[in-house]
Design a protein around this motif. Structure first.
Motif, PDB file in Angstrom:
ATOM      1  N   GLY A  98       0.792  -1.230   0.000  1.00  0.00           N
ATOM      2  CA  GLY A  98       0.000   0.000   0.000  1.00  0.00           C
ATOM      3  C   GLY A  98       0.820   1.272   0.000  1.00  0.00           C
ATOM      4  N   PRO A 137      -1.511  -0.201   5.185  1.00  0.00           N
ATOM      5  CA  PRO A 137      -2.613  -0.030   4.226  1.00  0.00           C
ATOM      6  C   PRO A 137      -2.509  -0.966   3.023  1.00  0.00           C
ATOM      7  N   GLN A 177      -2.512  -3.567  -0.064  1.00  0.00           N
ATOM      8  CA  GLN A 177      -3.381  -3.934  -1.175  1.00  0.00           C
ATOM      9  C   GLN A 177      -3.946  -5.337  -0.941  1.00  0.00           C
ATOM     10  N   ARG A 221      -5.827  -1.661   6.056  1.00  0.00           N
ATOM     11  CA  ARG A 221      -6.922  -1.864   5.115  1.00  0.00           C
ATOM     12  C   ARG A 221      -7.546  -3.229   5.401  1.00  0.00           C
ATOM     13  N   GLU A 222      -8.851  -3.332   5.218  1.00  0.00           N
ATOM     14  CA  GLU A 222      -9.575  -4.547   5.582  1.00  0.00           C
ATOM     15  C   GLU A 222      -9.371  -5.626   4.517  1.00  0.00           C
ATOM     16  N   THR A 223      -8.264  -6.343   4.660  1.00  0.00           N
ATOM     17  CA  THR A 223      -7.938  -7.424   3.725  1.00  0.00           C
ATOM     18  C   THR A 223      -7.175  -8.511   4.465  1.00  0.00           C
ATOM     19  N   SER A 280      -9.385   0.977  10.685  1.00  0.00           N
ATOM     20  CA  SER A 280      -9.358   0.325   9.373  1.00  0.00           C
ATOM     21  C   SER A 280     -10.165   1.108   8.354  1.00  0.00           C
ATOM     22  N   ASN A 331     -11.819   0.258   1.291  1.00  0.00           N
ATOM     23  CA  ASN A 331     -11.427   0.274  -0.117  1.00  0.00           C
ATOM     24  C   ASN A 331      -9.967   0.670  -0.288  1.00  0.00           C
ATOM     25  N   TYR A 332      -9.372   0.193  -1.359  1.00  0.00           N
ATOM     26  CA  TYR A 332      -7.981   0.567  -1.646  1.00  0.00           C
ATOM     27  C   TYR A 332      -7.992   1.968  -2.239  1.00  0.00           C
ATOM     28  N   GLU A 363      -9.573   7.503   1.677  1.00  0.00           N
ATOM     29  CA  GLU A 363     -10.028   6.777   2.872  1.00  0.00           C
ATOM     30  C   GLU A 363      -8.887   6.636   3.873  1.00  0.00           C
ATOM     31  N   LEU A 364      -7.708   6.276   3.383  1.00  0.00           N
ATOM     32  CA  LEU A 364      -6.546   6.158   4.268  1.00  0.00           C
ATOM     33  C   LEU A 364      -6.277   7.478   4.976  1.00  0.00           C
TER      34      LEU A 364
END
Length: 474
Positions: free
Chosen positions: A302, A370, A372, A393-395, A416, A419-420, A424-425
């Motif tokens: 990320g 963050p 990907q 990031r929620e992954t 969290s 979306n990538y 948002e970050l």
């Protein structure tokens, strides 16, 4: 139970990523649980200085296409675990572990060598635990060549996928190296694919987090192997990685200025922060948030999102930032640029320094991850252990381990975004920095929650032990 853990790298002898840590940690725990577990791994150039301390076991002749090669085996015991090294100067005495024109030949040799080792010692194993593409042809070779022999009739195989992106894909004609008739078990998009072979032939498959197991069955995360994985759903599991609580323990960590625990941490973290800021020549304010990044500088992590948002976040907040990592040159140069421009608020260390990493985990308030995609992630687990809240990031494993802050219920152990997306970050980062500054009581609750999580190796080991028994009983 006798388990042979097959890995192309194993800490502390060789390491390029998290696989090496797993190859050290899981066998250690399994032995503590009473199950004999040995590790078999190549003997790389960096290990040769230790060779005179190892015990010579013997050698086997291995045929690759029309050529014959010697595999010599050495053994040592480290941290209670037996390590077996496969030695062949032509294939493994090189500067790097991977990335050579003949990697197909090198790791086919290694896969043969694993099975030949069992013949050499004349002691069967109940389970071969293979890891990633470098071990991917072991189940195929076992079925096609070795299964007919008494010693291999009942042995089972478990494939752990640490990162599906790396598959060991080679030109189709490389199948001739195997010395067996052509078989579609290892062909994927008209290429020889080590990982595809393992997916199709292993008795069971697991990923290193439950969410990653679901993700790799989709086109976006599946890297073209989603169909093969879906075909094995009845033998597919997700188990979350753990971390060594003996190594990552804020109560006993000798790298820290001040040790602490989940009941007494506020003043200790401030003391650690002050000492680190002083050491790095940053502003000596402990009342503003310290944001950290520790890890590889690669697209997967990320860093593109960070490049888009970090300078704005620096300008719109009072937070300080410390980065530890190496990787793609343009990412490294970006972090150097931030340090040069904001010398009293940003520090960049290109490379890795273990002591500095421990100090940063104990000092920082936020850890950026963050990603990907992230099969498991260990950074967020270490950060929570040290009262540093992960922003993820929620992954993959990040989604499994980080519960985002809920301002109404006061629950959570980090932050969290879904979306990538760089915006948002940035928003979540600025909100977290503001929460640290303006709402210390909620922040303390989050830190206590983070530090109380159980992501120990023992917890992980119990899950694998249960899976091992499940595989052997089928």
């Amino acid at each position: 139970m006798r388990i042979l853990f097959c890995s192309s790298e194993a800490y502390p002898f060789s390491k390029s990523g998290g696989l090496a840590d797993m190859a050290s940690a899981l066998p250690k725990i399994m032995n503590q649980l009473g199950e004999f577990t040995a590790v078999i791994t190549p003997l790389y150039d960096s290990i040769y200085p230790k060779l005179n301390t190892f015990k010579y076991i013997g050698e086997r002749n291995i045929k690759i296409a029309d050529e014959h090669f010697k595999a010599k085996y050495y053994e040592t015991i480290h941290d209670g675990v037996t390590y077996i090294f496969v030695e062949n100067e032509l294939f493994f005495k090189r500067a790097n572990y991977y990335g050579y024109y003949d990697d197909d030949k090198r790791f086919l040799f290694y896969d043969f060598a694993v099975l030949e080792y069992i013949e050499l010692i004349q002691k069967p194993f109940d389970l071969l635990h293979i890891n990633d593409w470098q071990t991917g042809l072991i189940p195929y070779l076992l079925d096609e060549i070795y299964r007919q022999k008494e010693m291999f009739k009942t042995v089972k195989t478990l494939l752990t996928i640490h990162n599906l992106e790396y598959q060991g894909s080679f030109p189709k004609d490389a199948y001739r190296l195997i010395g067996r008739p052509f078989n579609y078990a290892y062909i994927h998009f008209d290429r020889l694919n080590f990982l595809k072979a393992a997916i199709m032939r292993a008795n069971h498959i697991n990923t290193v987090s439950p969410t990653y197991m679901q993700e790799v069955q989709t086109e976006y995360y599946g890297f073209t192997l989603d169909g093969a994985l879906k075909s094995r759903l009845n033998n597919f599991t997700g188990i979350l990685n753990g971390i060594d609580y003996d190594i990552y323990n804020p109560e006993t960590d000798t790298y820290l200025e001040k040790t602490f625990n989940d009941k007494h941490f506020v003043q200790a973290k401030k003391k650690n922060k002050f000492a680190l800021l002083q050491k790095l020549n940053l502003e000596l304010s402990t009342d503003t948030a310290l944001v950290a990044y520790i890890g590889r500088l690669a697209k997967q992590k990320g860093i593109d999102l960070m490049m888009t948002t970090l300078e704005e976040a620096i300008a719109e907040s009072t937070a300080k930032f410390v980065f530890i990592g190496s990787g793609d040159l343009h990412y490294e140069n970006f972090l150097r640029y931030l340090q040069d421009k904001y010398r009293n608020r940003v520090y960049t260390f290109i490379g890795f320094n273990n002591a500095l990493a421990h100090q940063l985990y104990a000092s920082a308030d936020l850890l950026l991850m963050p990603s990907q995609f992230e099969p498991c992630g260990l950074g967020q687990l270490i950060a929570m252990r040290y009262g540093c809240l992960p922003l993820v990031r929620e992954t993959g494993g990040l989604k499994d381990t980080v519960m985002p802050y809920n301002k109404y219920t006061k629950e959570g152990n980090g932050f969290s975004f879904a979306n990538y997306n760089a915006h948002e970050l940035k928003q979540v980062l600025l909100d977290a920095i503001l929460l640290y500054t303006n709402n210390p009581s909620d922040w303390r609750l989050l830190v206590q929650s983070a530090m109380s999580q159980n992501h120990s190796l023992e917890h992980m080991g119990e899950a694998y032990l249960q899976l091992y028994h499940q595989i052997l009983n089928k």
